[in-house]
Design a protein around this motif. Structure first.
Motif, PDB file in Angstrom:
ATOM      1  N   ASN A 169      -1.685   1.177  -8.417  1.00  0.00           N
ATOM      2  CA  ASN A 169      -3.015   0.555  -8.953  1.00  0.00           C
ATOM      3  C   ASN A 169      -4.002   1.411  -8.483  1.00  0.00           C
ATOM      4  N   SER A 191      -4.842   9.598  -0.819  1.00  0.00           N
ATOM      5  CA  SER A 191      -6.036   8.440  -0.905  1.00  0.00           C
ATOM      6  C   SER A 191      -7.451   8.884  -1.332  1.00  0.00           C
ATOM      7  N   TYR A 250      -7.810   7.268  -4.820  1.00  0.00           N
ATOM      8  CA  TYR A 250      -7.971   6.030  -4.877  1.00  0.00           C
ATOM      9  C   TYR A 250      -9.534   5.490  -5.164  1.00  0.00           C
ATOM     10  N   ASN A 251      -9.435   4.333  -5.732  1.00  0.00           N
ATOM     11  CA  ASN A 251     -10.699   3.444  -6.169  1.00  0.00           C
ATOM     12  C   ASN A 251     -11.561   4.298  -7.091  1.00  0.00           C
ATOM     13  N   THR A 303      -2.313   0.558  -4.053  1.00  0.00           N
ATOM     14  CA  THR A 303      -0.961  -0.331  -3.913  1.00  0.00           C
ATOM     15  C   THR A 303       0.125   0.248  -5.000  1.00  0.00           C
ATOM     16  N   GLN A 349       0.957  -1.219   0.213  1.00  0.00           N
ATOM     17  CA  GLN A 349       0.100  -0.075   0.187  1.00  0.00           C
ATOM     18  C   GLN A 349       1.016   1.306   0.177  1.00  0.00           C
ATOM     19  N   ASP A 379      -6.405   0.909  -6.346  1.00  0.00           N
ATOM     20  CA  ASP A 379      -6.730   0.644  -5.219  1.00  0.00           C
ATOM     21  C   ASP A 379      -5.491   1.307  -4.156  1.00  0.00           C
TER      22      ASP A 379
END
Length: 171
Positions: free
Chosen positions: A144, A51, A54-55, A148, A34, A146
């Motif tokens: 990635n 963050s 992310y996603n 990572t 992470q 997510d």
């Protein structure tokens, strides 16, 4: 302790401390791990937290660079083309290292950089380049969606662009 060599000893001690911090950080930023989160100021002076992106279904490229860095500037046209070609599939977050805030803001405008930017003043123990064990510029850390770490590329390497295109299914 206060002799003529004090400035030299102080610089050597600071350099040794940074080297030790990078070595320790390198164990925390390996592929598959992470990515360490951080919050820095964007060009508008607002807090930006890594963050927060992310996603969203996009690969994230952390671009550690500086206006002072010849190879960083040399790679800007290729980065702009990658950003254009991969629109919606990647997000680039450029992290300025080693410039004054004024030089950094001017560089964003002068180079017409259309992606996200944050300023890394490197003070008060909050130097993100140490957190990510950056040893050369430019360094690009591919995350990635997510958050990572997928891969880290040091230097201006054409293979970086091919690799990102292969990740997103472009040729």
């Amino acid at each position: 302790k206060e002799g003529v060599m004090k400035p030299l000893v102080d610089r050597a001690q600071t350099a040794a401390e940074k080297t030790k911090a990078r070595a320790e950080a390198a164990e925390l930023v390996k592929d598959g791990m992470q990515a360490p989160d951080f919050t820095l100021k964007n060009e508008k002076g607002e807090d930006f937290t890594l963050s927060s992106i992310y996603n969203q279904g996009k690969f994230i490229i952390l671009d550690f660079w500086g206006e002072w860095c010849y190879w960083c500037k040399k790679g800007i046209p290729d980065m702009k083309q990658l950003y254009k070609d991969a629109k919606g599939k990647i997000e680039i977050l450029s992290i300025d290292c080693g410039d004054t805030e004024e030089v950094w803001k001017k560089a964003i405008v002068d180079h017409e950089l259309p992606w996200l930017h944050v300023y890394n003043p490197g003070k008060d123990g909050k130097d993100v380049s140490l957190t990510y064990a950056i040893q050369g510029y430019p360094t690009k850390v591919i995350l990635n969606p997510d958050g990572t770490i997928n891969k880290t590329v040091i230097g201006e390497d054409p293979e970086f662009y091919s690799y990102v295109k292969s990740l997103i299914g472009k040729k």
